[in-house]
Design a protein around this motif. Structure first.
Motif, PDB file in Angstrom:
ATOM      1  N   GLN A 113       0.839  -1.198   0.000  1.00 42.30           N
ATOM      2  CA  GLN A 113       0.000   0.000   0.000  1.00 42.30           C
ATOM      3  C   GLN A 113       0.878   1.254   0.000  1.00 42.30           C
ATOM      4  N   PRO A 114       1.072   1.894  -1.168  1.00 39.24           N
ATOM      5  CA  PRO A 114       1.815   3.163  -1.178  1.00 39.24           C
ATOM      6  C   PRO A 114       0.987   4.267  -0.517  1.00 39.24           C
ATOM      7  N   ILE A 115       1.673   5.136   0.211  1.00 39.45           N
ATOM      8  CA  ILE A 115       0.995   6.248   0.872  1.00 39.45           C
ATOM      9  C   ILE A 115       1.712   7.555   0.543  1.00 39.45           C
ATOM     10  N   ILE A 116       0.951   8.626   0.514  1.00 35.40           N
ATOM     11  CA  ILE A 116       1.491   9.956   0.298  1.00 35.40           C
ATOM     12  C   ILE A 116       1.578  10.645   1.654  1.00 35.40           C
ATOM     13  N   THR A 117       2.759  11.122   2.010  1.00 36.76           N
ATOM     14  CA  THR A 117       2.978  11.744   3.315  1.00 36.76           C
ATOM     15  C   THR A 117       3.462  13.178   3.146  1.00 36.76           C
ATOM     16  N   GLN A 118       3.420  13.910   4.232  1.00 37.55           N
ATOM     17  CA  GLN A 118       3.797  15.321   4.169  1.00 37.55           C
ATOM     18  C   GLN A 118       5.275  15.512   3.862  1.00 37.55           C
ATOM     19  N   HIS A 119       6.119  14.608   4.297  1.00 39.11           N
ATOM     20  CA  HIS A 119       7.556  14.734   4.079  1.00 39.11           C
ATOM     21  C   HIS A 119       8.065  13.806   2.973  1.00 39.11           C
ATOM     22  N   GLY A 120       7.168  13.202   2.228  1.00 39.20           N
ATOM     23  CA  GLY A 120       7.582  12.305   1.161  1.00 39.20           C
ATOM     24  C   GLY A 120       8.261  13.054   0.026  1.00 39.20           C
ATOM     25  N   ILE A 121       9.130  12.357  -0.711  1.00 39.80           N
ATOM     26  CA  ILE A 121       9.867  13.017  -1.785  1.00 39.80           C
ATOM     27  C   ILE A 121       9.109  12.985  -3.103  1.00 39.80           C
ATOM     28  N   THR A 122       8.078  12.159  -3.204  1.00 43.10           N
ATOM     29  CA  THR A 122       7.305  12.080  -4.440  1.00 43.10           C
ATOM     30  C   THR A 122       5.908  11.558  -4.137  1.00 43.10           C
ATOM     31  N   VAL A 168      -2.182  -2.091  13.360  1.00 49.94           N
ATOM     32  CA  VAL A 168      -1.171  -1.280  12.688  1.00 49.94           C
ATOM     33  C   VAL A 168       0.057  -1.147  13.582  1.00 49.94           C
ATOM     34  N   LEU A 169       1.190  -1.617  13.080  1.00 46.92           N
ATOM     35  CA  LEU A 169       2.472  -1.428  13.746  1.00 46.92           C
ATOM     36  C   LEU A 169       3.227  -0.362  12.957  1.00 46.92           C
ATOM     37  N   PHE A 170       3.290   0.851  13.502  1.00 45.40           N
ATOM     38  CA  PHE A 170       3.971   1.904  12.747  1.00 45.40           C
ATOM     39  C   PHE A 170       5.352   2.140  13.331  1.00 45.40           C
ATOM     40  N   CYS A 171       6.315   2.147  12.435  1.00 48.17           N
ATOM     41  CA  CYS A 171       7.719   2.270  12.834  1.00 48.17           C
ATOM     42  C   CYS A 171       8.008   3.731  13.161  1.00 48.17           C
ATOM     43  N   ASP A 172       8.161   4.003  14.444  1.00 45.63           N
ATOM     44  CA  ASP A 172       8.261   5.356  14.980  1.00 45.63           C
ATOM     45  C   ASP A 172       9.720   5.687  15.269  1.00 45.63           C
ATOM     46  N   GLU A 173      10.297   6.530  14.416  1.00 47.75           N
ATOM     47  CA  GLU A 173      11.723   6.838  14.559  1.00 47.75           C
ATOM     48  C   GLU A 173      12.022   7.774  15.725  1.00 47.75           C
ATOM     49  N   THR A 174      10.977   8.270  16.419  1.00 47.84           N
ATOM     50  CA  THR A 174      11.206   9.162  17.557  1.00 47.84           C
ATOM     51  C   THR A 174      11.582   8.402  18.821  1.00 47.84           C
ATOM     52  N   GLY A 175      11.465   7.095  18.806  1.00 50.38           N
ATOM     53  CA  GLY A 175      11.903   6.297  19.945  1.00 50.38           C
ATOM     54  C   GLY A 175      10.858   6.061  21.012  1.00 50.38           C
ATOM     55  N   THR A 176       9.594   6.368  20.728  1.00 42.78           N
ATOM     56  CA  THR A 176       8.550   6.179  21.750  1.00 42.78           C
ATOM     57  C   THR A 176       8.003   4.753  21.770  1.00 42.78           C
ATOM     58  N   GLY A 177       8.265   3.979  20.738  1.00 37.64           N
ATOM     59  CA  GLY A 177       7.693   2.641  20.666  1.00 37.64           C
ATOM     60  C   GLY A 177       8.560   1.591  21.332  1.00 37.64           C
ATOM     61  N   SER A 178       7.944   0.468  21.671  1.00 38.90           N
ATOM     62  CA  SER A 178       8.681  -0.683  22.187  1.00 38.90           C
ATOM     63  C   SER A 178       9.343  -1.423  21.032  1.00 38.90           C
ATOM     64  N   PRO A 179      10.394  -2.205  21.282  1.00 42.15           N
ATOM     65  CA  PRO A 179      11.034  -2.969  20.216  1.00 42.15           C
ATOM     66  C   PRO A 179      10.026  -3.846  19.487  1.00 42.15           C
ATOM     67  N   ILE A 180      10.096  -3.879  18.160  1.00 44.02           N
ATOM     68  CA  ILE A 180       9.090  -4.585  17.368  1.00 44.02           C
ATOM     69  C   ILE A 180       9.053  -6.067  17.714  1.00 44.02           C
ATOM     70  N   GLY A 181      10.207  -6.674  17.978  1.00 42.12           N
ATOM     71  CA  GLY A 181      10.216  -8.088  18.336  1.00 42.12           C
ATOM     72  C   GLY A 181       9.483  -8.362  19.628  1.00 42.12           C
ATOM     73  N   GLU A 182       9.628  -7.452  20.575  1.00 37.45           N
ATOM     74  CA  GLU A 182       8.941  -7.601  21.858  1.00 37.45           C
ATOM     75  C   GLU A 182       7.432  -7.495  21.684  1.00 37.45           C
ATOM     76  N   VAL A 183       6.989  -6.527  20.885  1.00 41.40           N
ATOM     77  CA  VAL A 183       5.557  -6.357  20.648  1.00 41.40           C
ATOM     78  C   VAL A 183       4.967  -7.588  19.966  1.00 41.40           C
ATOM     79  N   GLY A 213      10.828  11.148   7.322  1.00 44.30           N
ATOM     80  CA  GLY A 213      10.102  10.809   8.534  1.00 44.30           C
ATOM     81  C   GLY A 213       8.667  11.309   8.515  1.00 44.30           C
ATOM     82  N   PHE A 214       7.880  10.838   9.468  1.00 46.00           N
ATOM     83  CA  PHE A 214       6.503  11.316   9.611  1.00 46.00           C
ATOM     84  C   PHE A 214       6.509  12.755  10.126  1.00 46.00           C
ATOM     85  N   SER A 215       5.492  13.507   9.768  1.00 47.72           N
ATOM     86  CA  SER A 215       5.330  14.846  10.344  1.00 47.72           C
ATOM     87  C   SER A 215       4.749  14.708  11.746  1.00 47.72           C
ATOM     88  N   ALA A 216       4.849  15.789  12.526  1.00 45.70           N
ATOM     89  CA  ALA A 216       4.301  15.771  13.884  1.00 45.70           C
ATOM     90  C   ALA A 216       2.802  15.514  13.868  1.00 45.70           C
TER      91      ALA A 216
END
Length: 266
Positions: A113-122, A168-183, A213-216
């Motif tokens: 599923q391609p998505i269009i985001t605020q910080h996407g390059i295309t 939905v498991l969203f990969c959060d580069e801000t560090g607020t999420g638990s390790p994906i393997g643990e979840v 990255g995702f926008s705020a």
């Protein structure tokens, strides 16, 4: 496995139904590939699949002037279910996108599923090109299905409408999420969403942000969803294509199909 099946090194995806004795008409580009790239001749055994009828052994019955036919003979593998997750991703630069598509198919993704985001390059996606890449990767890795490629949508529209019935498991580069393997291990312990427990299966979606990255605003909207869980992919910042491959690999290891035996090859 028969001697012909062992010799059938070429594998093709076809759109037609497959039954014993049926004739499959090849697309011109398939005929060209078999004749001029692979240098095959009529009488050569090949494998064919269509995502519905399993994998079949066939024989090239005609191959000339961009026209070809394959006669289906015997079924080698019954059609099975492949319950890989949906990969939700922002389009990235061409070479990196090619890599992402190929490897995600090899890793058993169920839907792209391609998505269009605020910080996407295309926001431009050539679905026909991606579809060809998906088919080629499915042929190569011997999976029995070809993942669906959905039309691009805006991320927040997908969250509001397309994410229903997904965990939905969203990969959060801000560090607020638990390790994906643990979840994922916690999900397996609960028996939810695991292909091992087919009585309690939910759809999973792995959401990968764009290179910027995702926008705020996007992060806030996703975090508010009761079906969304932020996850971490470790201490390093990963490129988008690396993040997608890493997330899919951990998913398949923890609750996916990596516990299944590989295809038997003699």
């Amino acid at each position: 496995m028969t001697a012909d099946a062992t010799r059938a090194r070429q594998r093709l995806f076809v759109h037609d139904p497959i039954t014993a004795g049926c004739e499959i008409e090849l697309a011109p580009e398939q005929s060209h590939y078999l004749e001029h790239v692979m240098r095959l001749k009529p009488g050569t055994p090949v494998k064919i699949f269509n995502g519905l009828d399993g994998e079949w052994l066939g024989t090239i019955s005609e191959l000339r002037k961009k026209k070809g036919r394959i006669t289906a003979e015997t079924r080698l593998r019954e059609q099975g279910t492949e319950t890989g997750p949906t990969l939700v991703f922002a389009p990235i630069k061409k070479q990196r996108l090619d890599f992402l598509i190929e490897k995600s198919v090899e890793l058993g993704v169920g839907k792209l599923q391609p998505i269009i985001t605020q910080h996407g390059i295309t926001d431009k996606v050539r679905l026909d090109r991606l579809q060809a890449q998906v088919i080629e990767a499915a042929e190569q890795c011997e999976r029995l299905t070809v993942p669906e490629i959905a039309a691009p949508v805006r991320l927040l529209d997908w969250v509001a409408n397309g994410a229903e019935n997904h965990h939905v498991l969203f990969c959060d580069e801000t560090g607020t999420g638990s390790p994906i393997g643990e979840v994922l291990s916690q999900l397996l312990a609960k028996g939810a969403g695991s292909v091992i427990d087919n009585t309690n299966v939910v759809n999973h979606a792995l959401v990968i942000g764009p290179e910027g990255g995702f926008s705020a605003d996007e992060l806030e909207r996703i975090r508010k969803q009761p079906f969304a869980t932020p996850v971490s992919l470790g201490p390093r910042i990963l490129r988008a294509e690396t993040a997608a491959i890493a997330a899919l690999a951990v998913f398949q290891d923890r609750i996916g199909d990596w516990s299944h035996r590989p295809v038997t090859r003699d």
